[in-house]
Design an enzyme around this catalytic site. Structure first.
Site, PDB file in Angstrom:
ATOM      1  N   TRP A 136       0.795  -1.229   0.000  1.00  0.00           N
ATOM      2  CA  TRP A 136       0.000   0.000   0.000  1.00  0.00           C
ATOM      3  C   TRP A 136       0.821   1.270   0.000  1.00  0.00           C
ATOM      4  CZ3 TRP A 136       1.914   2.457   4.116  1.00  0.00           C
ATOM      5  CH2 TRP A 136       2.417   1.671   5.161  1.00  0.00           C
ATOM      6  N   ASN A 137       2.123   1.201   0.350  1.00  0.00           N
ATOM      7  CA  ASN A 137       2.830   2.450   0.651  1.00  0.00           C
ATOM      8  C   ASN A 137       3.127   3.304  -0.584  1.00  0.00           C
ATOM      9  OD1 ASN A 137       4.682   0.429  -0.054  1.00  0.00           O
ATOM     10  ND2 ASN A 137       6.319   1.305   1.178  1.00  0.00           N
ATOM     11  N   ALA A 162      -2.670  -4.553  -2.103  1.00  0.00           N
ATOM     12  CA  ALA A 162      -3.009  -4.506  -0.686  1.00  0.00           C
ATOM     13  C   ALA A 162      -4.497  -4.202  -0.529  1.00  0.00           C
ATOM     14  CB  ALA A 162      -2.179  -3.435   0.011  1.00  0.00           C
ATOM     15  N   GLY A 212       6.901  -6.247  -0.159  1.00  0.00           N
ATOM     16  CA  GLY A 212       6.161  -6.282   1.096  1.00  0.00           C
ATOM     17  C   GLY A 212       7.040  -6.698   2.253  1.00  0.00           C
ATOM     18  N   SER A 213       6.415  -7.289   3.251  1.00  0.00           N
ATOM     19  CA  SER A 213       7.112  -7.665   4.471  1.00  0.00           C
ATOM     20  C   SER A 213       7.890  -8.955   4.281  1.00  0.00           C
ATOM     21  CB  SER A 213       6.107  -7.847   5.609  1.00  0.00           C
ATOM     22  OG  SER A 213       5.281  -8.975   5.356  1.00  0.00           O
ATOM     23  N   GLU A 234      11.079  -7.880  -3.131  1.00  0.00           N
ATOM     24  CA  GLU A 234      11.630  -6.648  -2.547  1.00  0.00           C
ATOM     25  C   GLU A 234      10.972  -6.492  -1.186  1.00  0.00           C
ATOM     26  OE1 GLU A 234      11.471  -3.188  -1.030  1.00  0.00           O
ATOM     27  OE2 GLU A 234      10.636  -2.404  -2.899  1.00  0.00           O
ATOM     28  N   LEU A 235      11.776  -6.696  -0.136  1.00  0.00           N
ATOM     29  CA  LEU A 235      11.214  -6.782   1.207  1.00  0.00           C
ATOM     30  C   LEU A 235      11.642  -5.577   2.049  1.00  0.00           C
ATOM     31  CD1 LEU A 235      11.808 -10.629   1.637  1.00  0.00           C
ATOM     32  CD2 LEU A 235       9.830  -9.443   0.657  1.00  0.00           C
ATOM     33  N   CYS A 268      10.419   1.422   2.420  1.00  0.00           N
ATOM     34  CA  CYS A 268      11.480   0.443   2.658  1.00  0.00           C
ATOM     35  C   CYS A 268      12.854   1.061   2.446  1.00  0.00           C
ATOM     36  CB  CYS A 268      11.303  -0.758   1.733  1.00  0.00           C
ATOM     37  SG  CYS A 268       9.805  -1.705   2.025  1.00  0.00           S
TER      38      CYS A 268
END
Length: 463
Positions: A136-137, A162, A212-213, A234-235, A268
């Site tokens: 979502w960011n 998301a 994401g996470s 890509e975390l 991130c």
């Protein structure tokens, strides 16, 4: 988690959506497979024309889509506009450079002769429908940086966005349709996280990309590995921002404020750990803290706002836990450290600077997703590099120095996907982007990104 737009400035639910049922998901998968069979055969000129059309449409609608993003996840409106414009730039970059990035490669004549061939060629071929699990960011940018290269390569896209940015997700679906892409080339799947596994395991889905996470990345990678499907991840990141004695301290402190609080600190690649040499620590800390404290917190729809709310109540609670743990274990609060006064509604948190950080604190090793910075004092180059590399993450890094020996050491020894000298981390369509260690693997953007989801095929002709 419901699929809904919840305004983080007020906590109010703006709009809810029904998740796709199994029949609707099956229809999308079948449509994607059909679209791929024809899209893979199109010429680069056709793909370029379509992507330029999408870019033109987005450019004409920047204000509307920016307002939607701000309503859904709280980024300041000026940042939302900038994100939309960046997407236009990326679309045009891939529309103009994809053919070159995927051009046939011709092995050295000696190698061709040695193989017994009359000639040999390496061709980059598309692989099929790609599932994108996106956060979502940066709700527009994260998707476009996957979709633009995927579509230009001849693949087709399936977006699981998301659940709190459904309107942005549906806008992207509509954008590519209105740009002229045939049905099924790009589709948004309104599904929850529980439906991702079945989609990824479907034989028609060729690969997946996730931003994401770490837990989400581990889950998707595990499923894809079981199915022997390619993934790009890509975390998280806990990017170091190193300031050495030869640096322009005034400029470093000024940029540090933006580097930490971009996107309300929910990035991130935002600098999070500030590692400052003892000789310039006091000056940097004073200037940086003053800059953070002066930021305007407010309604993200207002032009003058520099820091808006965090995306959710849980996100703020998680950040508060990290700060409270650090303070309890001896961290000093130089500014912020609490919810701002006058904001009874919404999920706001003050820009915060913490000093005297130790390894006993969770904040030393965990990612802070919000406007909270941690300050460290280092004695020399070796300590700075060791501390920079001390977390499990390796997304990007920043180093400020005018010493060429130090520059060479940072370029060589920082364990990250990017090393930015005398500037803050940013992504650009023409530069590869991605992480090391637990920040993920694979690359997005540039030629590296478009080739991730291609099959490099050796074509051999006998003599």
């Amino acid at each position: 988690m419901p699929i809904a737009t919840v305004n983080p400035s007020t906590g109010e639910t703006v709009r809810t959506f029904d998740a796709f049922d199994t029949d609707r998901i099956e229809e999308c998968l079948a449509t994607a497979a059909d679209a791929y069979r024809s899209h893979r055969l199109t010429e680069f000129t056709t793909r370029s024309r379509l992507l330029h059309s999408a870019a033109d449409l987005l450019e004409s609608e920047v204000e509307d889509v920016a307002r939607t993003m701000t309503t859904e996840m709280g980024k300041p409106i000026n940042a939302a506009r900038a994100e939309a414009k960046k997407c236009v730039k990326a679309m045009r970059w891939y529309a103009d450079h994809a053919a070159e990035a995927l051009a046939d490669e011709h092995p050295a004549a000696a190698d061709v002769k040695d193989s017994g061939a009359a000639r040999a060629i390496v061709r980059y071929r598309p692989i099929g429908p790609i599932l994108a699990v996106m956060p979502w960011n940066f709700p527009l940018w994260q998707v476009v940086r996957f979709a633009a290269p995927a579509l230009m390569a001849g693949n087709v896209g399936l977006l699981k966005h998301a659940s709190n940015v459904p309107q942005t997700a549906l806008y992207l679906d509509d954008l590519f349709r209105r740009a002229g892409y045939p049905r099924g080339c790009f589709q948004t799947l309104l599904i929850g996280s529980g439906a991702v596994e079945s989609v990824l395991r479907d034989r028609r889905v060729a690969a997946a990309t996730l931003t994401g996470s770490e837990p989400a990345g581990r889950s998707v990678a595990s499923i894809a590995g079981d199915e022997i499907k390619k993934t790009v991840l890509e975390l998280g990141g806990s990017d170091p921002y190193i300031v050495m004695p030869s640096a322009d301290v005034v400029r470093a402190a000024e940029v540090a404020v933006t580097a930490r609080t971009q996107n309300n600190g929910q990035s991130c690649i935002a600098a999070k750990r500030f590692l400052v040499h003892d000789e310039v620590y006091d000056e940097f800390a004073e200037r940086f803290t003053a800059g953070m404290a002066a930021l305007v917190v407010g309604d993200p729809q207002q032009e003058g706002t520099q820091v808006g709310p965090l995306v959710s109540e849980q996100g703020r609670a998680d950040l508060e836990e990290l700060v409270e743990d650090a303070v309890r274990l001896g961290a000093r609060t130089l500014c912020g450290g609490k919810r701002p006064e006058g904001f009874e509604r919404g999920w706001y948190y003050e820009p915060t600077v913490l000093a005297s950080i130790t390894g006993r604190m969770r904040i030393d090793q965990e990612e802070t997703f919000g406007p909270v910075a941690t300050l460290y004092r280092v004695g020399d180059l070796e300590e700075a590099i060791d501390l920079a590399n001390s977390t499990p993450f390796g997304l990007s890094s920043n180093a400020w120095t005018r010493d060429e020996v130090e520059v060479e050491r940072f370029e060589r020894d920082l364990e990250a996907g990017g090393v930015f000298i005398n500037g803050m981390t940013a992504s650009h369509p023409g530069l590869p982007f991605g992480g090391a260690k637990r920040s993920g693997y694979g690359r997005e953007l540039a030629g590296h990104g478009i080739r991730e989801f291609c099959n490099p095929t050796t074509v051999w002709h006998s003599a």
